[in-house]
Design a protein around this motif. Structure first.
Motif, mmCIF file in Angstrom:
data_model
loop_
_atom_site.group_PDB
_atom_site.id
_atom_site.type_symbol
_atom_site.label_atom_id
_atom_site.label_comp_id
_atom_site.label_asym_id
_atom_site.label_seq_id
_atom_site.Cartn_x
_atom_site.Cartn_y
_atom_site.Cartn_z
ATOM 1 N N GLY A 1 9.419 13.747 -7.500
ATOM 2 C CA GLY A 1 9.031 12.882 -6.387
ATOM 3 C C GLY A 1 7.714 13.306 -5.771
ATOM 4 N N ARG A 2 7.517 14.618 -5.606
ATOM 5 C CA ARG A 2 6.252 15.121 -5.037
ATOM 6 C C ARG A 2 5.073 14.746 -5.931
ATOM 7 N NH1 ARG A 2 9.785 19.421 -3.212
ATOM 8 N NH2 ARG A 2 9.505 20.652 -5.096
ATOM 9 N N LYS A 3 5.279 14.832 -7.244
ATOM 10 C CA LYS A 3 4.201 14.488 -8.173
ATOM 11 C C LYS A 3 3.918 12.986 -8.171
ATOM 12 C CE LYS A 3 4.837 18.422 -11.230
ATOM 13 N NZ LYS A 3 5.255 18.894 -12.558
ATOM 14 N N VAL A 4 4.962 12.185 -8.127
ATOM 15 C CA VAL A 4 4.780 10.730 -8.112
ATOM 16 C C VAL A 4 4.081 10.293 -6.822
ATOM 17 C CG1 VAL A 4 6.017 8.514 -8.011
ATOM 18 C CG2 VAL A 4 6.670 10.244 -9.705
ATOM 19 N N ALA A 5 4.359 10.978 -5.723
ATOM 20 C CA ALA A 5 3.760 10.611 -4.434
ATOM 21 C C ALA A 5 2.239 10.659 -4.464
ATOM 22 C CB ALA A 5 4.290 11.525 -3.327
ATOM 23 N N ILE A 6 1.684 11.512 -5.283
ATOM 24 C CA ILE A 6 0.220 11.628 -5.327
ATOM 25 C C ILE A 6 -0.392 10.868 -6.502
ATOM 26 C CG2 ILE A 6 0.129 13.786 -4.044
ATOM 27 C CD1 ILE A 6 -0.115 15.279 -6.704
ATOM 28 N N ASP A 7 0.444 10.179 -7.271
ATOM 29 C CA ASP A 7 -0.029 9.376 -8.403
ATOM 30 C C ASP A 7 0.241 7.907 -8.079
ATOM 31 O OD1 ASP A 7 -0.443 8.009 -10.798
ATOM 32 O OD2 ASP A 7 0.534 9.556 -12.023
ATOM 33 N N GLU A 8 -0.733 7.260 -7.472
ATOM 34 C CA GLU A 8 -0.560 5.898 -6.963
ATOM 35 C C GLU A 8 -0.145 4.902 -8.041
ATOM 36 O OE1 GLU A 8 -3.017 2.578 -4.359
ATOM 37 O OE2 GLU A 8 -3.809 4.604 -4.522
ATOM 38 N N ALA A 9 -0.718 5.014 -9.214
ATOM 39 C CA ALA A 9 -0.386 4.069 -10.288
ATOM 40 C C ALA A 9 1.088 4.208 -10.693
ATOM 41 C CB ALA A 9 -1.290 4.291 -11.497
ATOM 42 N N THR A 10 1.554 5.423 -10.837
ATOM 43 C CA THR A 10 2.954 5.646 -11.209
ATOM 44 C C THR A 10 3.878 5.182 -10.092
ATOM 45 O OG1 THR A 10 2.337 7.525 -12.608
ATOM 46 C CG2 THR A 10 4.648 7.391 -11.918
ATOM 47 N N LEU A 11 3.529 5.508 -8.858
ATOM 48 C CA LEU A 11 4.346 5.084 -7.722
ATOM 49 C C LEU A 11 4.459 3.564 -7.670
ATOM 50 C CD1 LEU A 11 5.948 5.668 -5.147
ATOM 51 C CD2 LEU A 11 3.778 5.660 -3.906
ATOM 52 N N ASN A 12 3.343 2.878 -7.824
ATOM 53 C CA ASN A 12 3.364 1.415 -7.783
ATOM 54 C C ASN A 12 4.184 0.827 -8.934
ATOM 55 O OD1 ASN A 12 1.866 1.269 -5.435
ATOM 56 N ND2 ASN A 12 -0.083 1.143 -6.513
ATOM 57 N N ALA A 13 4.133 1.471 -10.087
ATOM 58 C CA ALA A 13 4.917 0.990 -11.230
ATOM 59 C C ALA A 13 6.416 1.200 -11.003
ATOM 60 C CB ALA A 13 4.475 1.701 -12.505
ATOM 61 N N LEU A 14 6.772 2.285 -10.340
ATOM 62 C CA LEU A 14 8.184 2.605 -10.105
ATOM 63 C C LEU A 14 8.769 1.950 -8.859
ATOM 64 C CD1 LEU A 14 8.234 6.435 -10.918
ATOM 65 C CD2 LEU A 14 9.147 4.565 -12.311
ATOM 66 N N LEU A 15 7.928 1.541 -7.939
ATOM 67 C CA LEU A 15 8.388 1.044 -6.641
ATOM 68 C C LEU A 15 9.447 -0.053 -6.730
ATOM 69 C CD1 LEU A 15 7.943 1.796 -3.730
ATOM 70 C CD2 LEU A 15 6.089 0.125 -3.622
ATOM 71 N N PRO A 16 9.311 -1.056 -7.594
ATOM 72 C CA PRO A 16 10.364 -2.074 -7.669
ATOM 73 C C PRO A 16 11.743 -1.489 -7.995
ATOM 74 C CG PRO A 16 8.397 -2.847 -8.796
ATOM 75 C CD PRO A 16 8.170 -1.399 -8.465
ATOM 76 N N GLU A 17 11.769 -0.477 -8.844
ATOM 77 C CA GLU A 17 13.052 0.134 -9.191
ATOM 78 C C GLU A 17 13.525 1.105 -8.117
ATOM 79 O OE1 GLU A 17 13.609 1.422 -13.252
ATOM 80 O OE2 GLU A 17 11.910 0.188 -13.854
ATOM 81 N N ILE A 18 12.610 1.782 -7.463
ATOM 82 C CA ILE A 18 12.978 2.750 -6.424
ATOM 83 C C ILE A 18 13.796 2.081 -5.328
ATOM 84 C CG2 ILE A 18 12.043 4.182 -4.545
ATOM 85 C CD1 ILE A 18 9.717 4.894 -6.462
ATOM 86 N N VAL A 19 13.472 0.841 -5.012
ATOM 87 C CA VAL A 19 14.149 0.161 -3.895
ATOM 88 C C VAL A 19 15.263 -0.792 -4.328
ATOM 89 C CG1 VAL A 19 12.130 0.386 -2.388
ATOM 90 C CG2 VAL A 19 12.467 -1.723 -3.710
ATOM 91 N N THR A 20 15.537 -0.871 -5.640
ATOM 92 C CA THR A 20 16.588 -1.797 -6.082
ATOM 93 C C THR A 20 17.627 -1.173 -7.014
ATOM 94 O OG1 THR A 20 15.242 -2.598 -7.923
ATOM 95 C CG2 THR A 20 15.139 -3.860 -5.857
ATOM 96 N N VAL A 21 17.275 -0.146 -7.741
ATOM 97 C CA VAL A 21 18.177 0.432 -8.734
ATOM 98 C C VAL A 21 19.059 1.488 -8.070
ATOM 99 C CG1 VAL A 21 18.284 1.794 -10.860
ATOM 100 C CG2 VAL A 21 16.609 -0.038 -10.637
ATOM 101 N N ASN A 22 20.306 1.551 -8.489
ATOM 102 C CA ASN A 22 21.218 2.550 -7.963
ATOM 103 C C ASN A 22 21.172 3.765 -8.869
ATOM 104 O OD1 ASN A 22 23.126 3.809 -6.433
ATOM 105 N ND2 ASN A 22 24.845 2.633 -7.230
#
Length: 176
Positions: A19-40
């Motif tokens: 999570g700490r690494k993804v927080a500083i990688d904007e492209a990865t964060l943006n790619a994962l964001l839809p799943e971060i807020v919807t996937v269990n």
């Protein structure tokens, strides 16, 4: 010979590190964001904690969470990462977590699950007032206040305040 609790702690720490690494990688964060807020996912809470620990601008990241949630139906929302994020922010910068919660209580997206967000941090007098405001504005279904009973979240609330909250909840349709 490693105990199960040690294995669990190691996996949780590895998840926070990711999570700490993804927080500083904007492209990865943006790619994962839809799943971060919807996937269990089993480790989303720890991942959210890591996001909070690694991000430089918590308010901006919170806004990104909120905006992503606004694009999907509330039935698809998953708040595990947000709760972990909020918990970690409250541990390092209570002022920012209070600002986030003050905004969320009346937000047309986040307000629907406000009790869950509030229970992810220690509930103080301001938290009690926000819960009362949430009950008054009616954005969150009354069933969501059962989060107060989970994980001992209610223990930081005074007996009088808890009694007052329970009376308000009970007065709502389906509040009992």
């Amino acid at each position: 010979d490693e105990r199960a609790s040690d294995q669990y702690a190691r996996v949780e720490e590895a998840t926070r590190q990711i999570g700490r690494k993804v927080a500083i990688d904007e492209a990865t964060l943006n790619a994962l964001l839809p799943e971060i807020v919807t996937v269990n996912g089993a480790r989303l809470y720890s991942f959210g904690r890591g996001l909070a620990e690694g991000c430089m601008d918590p308010l901006s990241m919170w806004k990104n969470f909120r905006n992503q949630l606004s694009t999907v139906d509330v039935s698809q929302h998953n708040y595990n990462a947000l709760c972990g994020f909020l918990y970690s922010i409250s541990e390092t910068n209570r002022e920012i977590s209070e600002q986030i919660l003050n905004d969320a209580v009346t937000d047309n997206v986040l307000g629907a699950r406000f009790p869950l967000l509030q229970t992810s941090v220690k509930i103080d007098e301001q938290g009690v007032e926000r819960l009362k405001l949430s009950l008054a504005n009616g954005l969150a279904p009354v069933w969501t206040y059962r989060y107060l009973a989970y994980g001992r979240a209610h223990e930081s609330i005074s007996d009088k305040d808890l009694c007052d909250l329970l009376k308000i909840i009970a007065s709502k349709p389906d509040g009992l």
